[in-house]
Design a protein around this motif. Sequence first.
Motif, PDB file in Angstrom:
ATOM      1  N   LEU A   1       0.781  -1.272   0.030  1.00  9.31           N
ATOM      2  CA  LEU A   1       0.083  -0.006   0.022  1.00  9.31           C
ATOM      3  C   LEU A   1       0.861   1.271   0.188  1.00  9.31           C
ATOM      4  O   LEU A   1       0.416   2.253  -0.746  1.00  9.31           O
ATOM      5  CB  LEU A   1      -0.887   0.134   1.114  1.00  9.31           C
TER       6      LEU A   1
ATOM      7  N   LEU B   1      -2.674   2.205  -5.200  1.00 11.82           N
ATOM      8  CA  LEU B   1      -3.461   1.530  -4.293  1.00 11.82           C
ATOM      9  C   LEU B   1      -3.776   2.859  -3.303  1.00 11.82           C
ATOM     10  O   LEU B   1      -2.877   3.291  -2.991  1.00 11.82           O
ATOM     11  CB  LEU B   1      -2.763   0.471  -3.774  1.00 11.82           C
ATOM     12  N   THR B   2      -4.770   2.615  -2.532  1.00 17.94           N
ATOM     13  CA  THR B   2      -5.046   3.472  -1.433  1.00 17.94           C
ATOM     14  C   THR B   2      -5.386   2.662  -0.296  1.00 17.94           C
ATOM     15  O   THR B   2      -5.608   1.272  -0.319  1.00 17.94           O
ATOM     16  CB  THR B   2      -5.934   4.625  -1.614  1.00 17.94           C
ATOM     17  N   ASN B   3      -5.643   3.043   0.971  1.00 20.29           N
ATOM     18  CA  ASN B   3      -6.098   2.372   2.052  1.00 20.29           C
ATOM     19  C   ASN B   3      -7.489   1.840   1.965  1.00 20.29           C
ATOM     20  O   ASN B   3      -7.750   0.744   2.482  1.00 20.29           O
ATOM     21  CB  ASN B   3      -6.149   3.051   3.431  1.00 20.29           C
TER      22      ASN B   3
ATOM     23  N   ASP C   1      -8.253   0.203  -0.743  1.00 20.83           N
ATOM     24  CA  ASP C   1      -7.872  -1.099  -1.344  1.00 20.83           C
ATOM     25  C   ASP C   1      -7.817  -2.182  -0.332  1.00 20.83           C
ATOM     26  O   ASP C   1      -7.801  -3.514  -0.824  1.00 20.83           O
ATOM     27  CB  ASP C   1      -7.120  -0.808  -2.390  1.00 20.83           C
ATOM     28  N   GLN C   2      -7.731  -2.011   0.902  1.00 17.06           N
ATOM     29  CA  GLN C   2      -7.414  -2.895   1.936  1.00 17.06           C
ATOM     30  C   GLN C   2      -8.633  -3.703   1.971  1.00 17.06           C
ATOM     31  O   GLN C   2      -9.674  -3.441   2.037  1.00 17.06           O
ATOM     32  CB  GLN C   2      -6.811  -2.498   3.494  1.00 17.06           C
TER      33      GLN C   2
END
Length: 502
Positions: free
Chosen positions: A487, A493-495, A497-498
């Motif tokens: 990340l 990607l950003t948080n 996407d978690q």
Amino acid sequence: MKSRSTFLAIMLSAGLVACDEEILNPVNPNQLGTETFYKTGPQLVAAVNAVYAGLQANNLYNREYFFLQDLLSDDNQSGGAQLEAPRAQVLNHVFDASNPLVEANWRGWYRIIHRANLVLENASQATDDITEDLRNRVIGEAYFLRGLAYYELSTLWGGVPLMTVSAVSPEGSPRSSQEESFDQAKNDLNEAISRLPLKSAYSGSDVGRATKGAAQAVAAKLALFRGDYAGAKAFLSEIINSGQYDLTARYSDNFEEENENNIESVWEIQFSEDFGANGGWNADGTDIAEVTFRGQEYGPNAWRNVIPGENLVNAFETTPKEDPRKGFSFYRLGDTFNAGASVLDESSVQGDNSKPSWKKYQTIYKRANENTQSGINFRVIRYADVLLMMAEAENETSGPAAALPYLNRTRNRADVMMPPYPTAQYPTGTKEQTRIAIQHERQVELGGEQVRNRDIRRWRRAGFLQSEPIAVYAERYNLLPLPTAELDNNSALTNADQNPGY
């Protein structure tokens, strides 16, 4: 393949030098790079060998792969030594996105993908000392290895960034959906199936390369995970009807060094003590060390970090006789080792020595002590697994009667000879009862072989579990977390996407 692996140092650089207003050729013919490599058949083979070499690295089958799979399942528990914190977190299901064990496996699989991409992009460049059959086979090997990587990633992490070309800039790749990731694995494996030879086509140093049967087996595993039982059955039928495989008469032949690449082996990672001088601690795979630490980590008179879990130990039948596979799988106090010259006693076993230790993949069957230089191959897929997958596919598509012949094959091995199903404990009159019998048989036949974790996940996904086998399981552990480092470093990607819960 059971020989020193070839590692590539691909140096990508660009530069211009001016002299007398003439631009000189920036390509150094003596430097390995995409412009000067991949010109011959042997170079192309060396390139795909480098992909295989990534499997032998510390962050995959040398060490961290078996730890991650085993600690996520109910096959194992902590042994005589204090588990390192990252491993204990995985065992106790209290890990987060910063867990080094999770990140190590993620990095290992993306290294495989990157190296496979290099082969696929440059295979057409080879013009000297190469046949089209060889080129086609190498391309098939690269597709298989990339497909295996995406199978591993998509079934454990869900949707992942899909990289089908080699990285040439720091720019990241966005996350795909889990179905898209499944499809990438499926497409790669289908390409591999269309290009790879049967196992019998290999001999000498080529033994251990990817085969059509290996690609079909991974494709079947993916289909089962997705609930596509008819699709899995088609792949498994091809393997069974190929005439390439059978069960060994002796169960332990599948875990000892002298009997590697045998008739039951569908595919295995090649290891050898001949090239283990560096120990293989380097997680990026650049140390040439074709050994595994499994014996030292799990051995009863070694570190004994991991021992069989109570769920597995108690799963073996005791009536009308004790399942012989229990003794083939575990060491207990009083057992002999070192070719019969030594006996395990309380002074040599760390921790609670009333509990069994692993026998599978231990080298002390023939020597006094384990060390970090084990050359025993990692059996990724055995024919027993294929037969039990076929039993499952038949049960779901055609019912118990079609499943039973495949289900009973593993019990009819020459040195096992357990009563066939149905038994009093495991009736098979209904599809649901047969599922339970299949789940039991897979647990005792394949215990400690890094299969159970994914079995539990796919049965949970399909609603086939009668009860939750992992006491500390929570919904957040359906998928592993995208590593924090990914990340942080992947600009796409950003948080958000978690995975949920992390």
